[in-house]
Design a protein around this motif. Sequence first.
Motif, mmCIF file in Angstrom:
data_model
loop_
_atom_site.group_PDB
_atom_site.id
_atom_site.type_symbol
_atom_site.label_atom_id
_atom_site.label_comp_id
_atom_site.label_asym_id
_atom_site.label_seq_id
_atom_site.Cartn_x
_atom_site.Cartn_y
_atom_site.Cartn_z
ATOM 1 N N UNK A 25 0.841 -1.202 0.000
ATOM 2 C CA UNK A 25 0.000 0.000 0.000
ATOM 3 C C UNK A 25 0.875 1.251 0.000
ATOM 4 N N UNK A 26 1.957 1.208 0.797
ATOM 5 C CA UNK A 26 2.860 2.352 0.852
ATOM 6 C C UNK A 26 3.473 2.616 -0.524
ATOM 7 N N UNK A 27 3.818 1.541 -1.229
ATOM 8 C CA UNK A 27 4.361 1.686 -2.583
ATOM 9 C C UNK A 27 3.349 2.366 -3.486
ATOM 10 N N UNK A 28 2.111 1.975 -3.289
ATOM 11 C CA UNK A 28 1.009 2.505 -4.077
ATOM 12 C C UNK A 28 0.909 4.028 -3.896
ATOM 13 N N UNK A 29 1.211 4.467 -2.655
ATOM 14 C CA UNK A 29 1.194 5.905 -2.391
ATOM 15 C C UNK A 29 2.545 6.540 -2.690
ATOM 16 N N UNK A 30 3.191 6.002 -3.739
ATOM 17 C CA UNK A 30 4.422 6.578 -4.270
ATOM 18 C C UNK A 30 5.617 6.538 -3.328
ATOM 19 N N UNK A 31 5.604 5.592 -2.378
ATOM 20 C CA UNK A 31 6.827 5.416 -1.605
ATOM 21 C C UNK A 31 7.804 4.667 -2.507
ATOM 22 N N UNK A 32 9.041 5.152 -2.647
ATOM 23 C CA UNK A 32 9.968 4.455 -3.530
ATOM 24 C C UNK A 32 10.290 3.058 -3.000
ATOM 25 N N UNK A 33 10.522 2.104 -3.893
ATOM 26 C CA UNK A 33 10.725 0.707 -3.487
ATOM 27 C C UNK A 33 11.927 0.536 -2.580
ATOM 28 N N UNK A 34 12.931 1.424 -2.740
ATOM 29 C CA UNK A 34 14.138 1.240 -1.914
ATOM 30 C C UNK A 34 13.910 1.548 -0.438
ATOM 31 N N UNK A 35 12.713 2.075 -0.108
ATOM 32 C CA UNK A 35 12.427 2.384 1.288
ATOM 33 C C UNK A 35 12.085 1.146 2.123
ATOM 34 N N UNK A 36 11.856 -0.007 1.459
ATOM 35 C CA UNK A 36 11.436 -1.231 2.152
ATOM 36 C C UNK A 36 12.283 -1.536 3.386
ATOM 37 N N UNK A 37 13.597 -1.488 3.205
ATOM 38 C CA UNK A 37 14.492 -1.898 4.301
ATOM 39 C C UNK A 37 14.378 -0.927 5.474
ATOM 40 N N UNK A 38 14.274 0.375 5.160
ATOM 41 C CA UNK A 38 14.159 1.367 6.234
ATOM 42 C C UNK A 38 12.863 1.159 7.004
ATOM 43 N N UNK A 39 11.774 0.926 6.239
ATOM 44 C CA UNK A 39 10.488 0.704 6.896
ATOM 45 C C UNK A 39 10.564 -0.511 7.816
ATOM 46 N N UNK A 40 11.191 -1.591 7.337
ATOM 47 C CA UNK A 40 11.266 -2.787 8.176
ATOM 48 C C UNK A 40 12.115 -2.522 9.413
ATOM 49 N N UNK A 41 13.204 -1.751 9.242
ATOM 50 C CA UNK A 41 14.037 -1.429 10.415
ATOM 51 C C UNK A 41 13.222 -0.669 11.446
ATOM 52 N N UNK A 42 12.444 0.323 10.961
ATOM 53 C CA UNK A 42 11.659 1.135 11.901
ATOM 54 C C UNK A 42 10.623 0.280 12.617
ATOM 55 N N UNK A 43 9.991 -0.636 11.858
ATOM 56 C CA UNK A 43 8.989 -1.501 12.500
ATOM 57 C C UNK A 43 9.628 -2.336 13.602
ATOM 58 N N UNK A 44 10.815 -2.900 13.326
ATOM 59 C CA UNK A 44 11.478 -3.723 14.336
ATOM 60 C C UNK A 44 11.806 -2.886 15.568
#
Lengths: 264, 308
Positions: free
Chosen positions: B262-281
């Motif tokens: 969904x975040x990708x859908x709202x124009x979050x760039x794909x390379x943000x995946x790792x940062x998002x996962x780090x923040x969630x952890x």
Amino acid sequence: MLKLNHISKTFNPGTVNEKVAVKDLSLHLKKGDFATIIGSNGAGKSTLFNAICGDFLTDSGSVVLDGVDITFQPQHVRAKSIGRLYQDPMRGSAPGMSIEENLALAAGSGGWLSHISKADKERFREQLALLDIGLENRMSQPVGLLSGGQRQALTLLMSTMDPPKLLLLDEHTAALDPATAEKVLNMTKRIVEENHLTCLMITHNMHSALELGNRTLMMDSGNIVLDISGKEREGLTVDGLLEKFNAGAGKELDNDRILLSKKK
Amino acid sequence: MTLTTALALGQTALKLGLICSLTVLALFLSYSMLNVCDLSTDGCFTLGAAVGAAVAICGHPFLSIFAAMLAGACSGFVTAFLQTKLGVESLLAGIIVNTGLYSINIAVMGGSSLLNMNKTTTVFSMMKEALSSTPFAAQTELIIGLIAVICVVAFLVFFLKTRLGLAIRATGNNADMVKSSSINPVFTTIVGLCIANSFTALSGCLLAQSQKSVDINIGQGMVTIALASLLIGGTVMGRGGILKRAVGMVLGAVIFRLVYTIALRFNMPAFMLKLVSSIIVVLAISGPYLKSQWPQIRRRLTHKKGGI
């Protein structure tokens, strides 16, 4: 049953922290012997247990259990024939697992891929009922929910369900409140008598040291300074025991908890 | 967003979530049960992908899956051996194996950092062919992911209740108890890590085959993503039996992918995946900690303001 031949253990040898914990200690326990151990702080009581259980290898001497030389046996192999309870009730059971799962691990029957059977559960329930603290109705609850006394009672059951050749009790009631301590102590007495276990018990309570079992050992500076049993032990009072200790060790007993327990 | 795009998004998330949930289930075994934070997960994931691809390209689609799992188990064995027999710190053992696996993975891929499986027969292409006349043809990845997840969950539920499974759980739960019981912690750690890493490799193998390509970075950050999913799953499902918790792990993986898609859908760039996962952890781990500290912080604040 248990033969310790001249065992010694020095920690941190050759450093400023060098500590001779056990020095040339020999002990022979007959089958069915129940010996209580008291001694001053740092006398080497727990080190003696660690040496028997294989927490470390002794520097010299040998440990023979039921005719088998276990001096160099790994800890988990020895554990099959030695049951052990610590002072800390949290050490003997896995808090995240249920009561029956803990018991199943301790029972040690069946292959690696076997599940807990109905018969096992029935056996656990019967054994738990004997403890008389209501655990038989809470078998699927995690052990972490139990009180210290309940956990120690469970650990006692776990380590004696398959009667071990040797049971080691390291002040296993010291962390419990007096009423619970007495209950666990009575359980211990019953289980040891019923299974004719050979048992070593460290205690700081002079009364239990004389009341329980058939033999009392006193330790000081890494060795046994007093070993009384039979007639000599029967009429002995706490004061008499203290006098004997002073004579044997050549100094006064310096364990506060033991001295405080003098008056019941 | 129309209903069809929403459905398509959900489907992508479900597909990726299911395949990656195998890694989460692996961590469920190693991290939650055995209490070992296995940092070789990234490398092992890539190893599974590389071995699976190499064997599939040689023309063995089914064998490729088992080969990948076996390779994962070997990697787990090395990690476990380092920490139980050679005195290497548990975390360090994982990092060392992870680094070493980088070279091994490139070697497995024949010296290149990219393998293409466009014309390779894989379980996915075979399934697609078998289903070509049914309406499920477009759902091949979902179906295979689901089958794999069901198999692994069923295995874990069965295994963690066996004597060996109980011994592995006890090893992670109370090391003191295990030491004085007849369980050999070396043995349980080795078995636990071998099984966990075989699942991680399976996960990598299936992801690569569904994407029809492997790239040396396919597994990068996998351990954090899986950990994030594991923590989400744990929060969603709460306490309970093994089955409930394992299902929670799968749910966690799917939810994580869903949020990400969904975040990708709202124009979050794909390379943000790792940062998002780090923040969630970080949030999932430090949240409960900060919550427990809150009364003290509040007391300090009121004290500063002149209160009691």
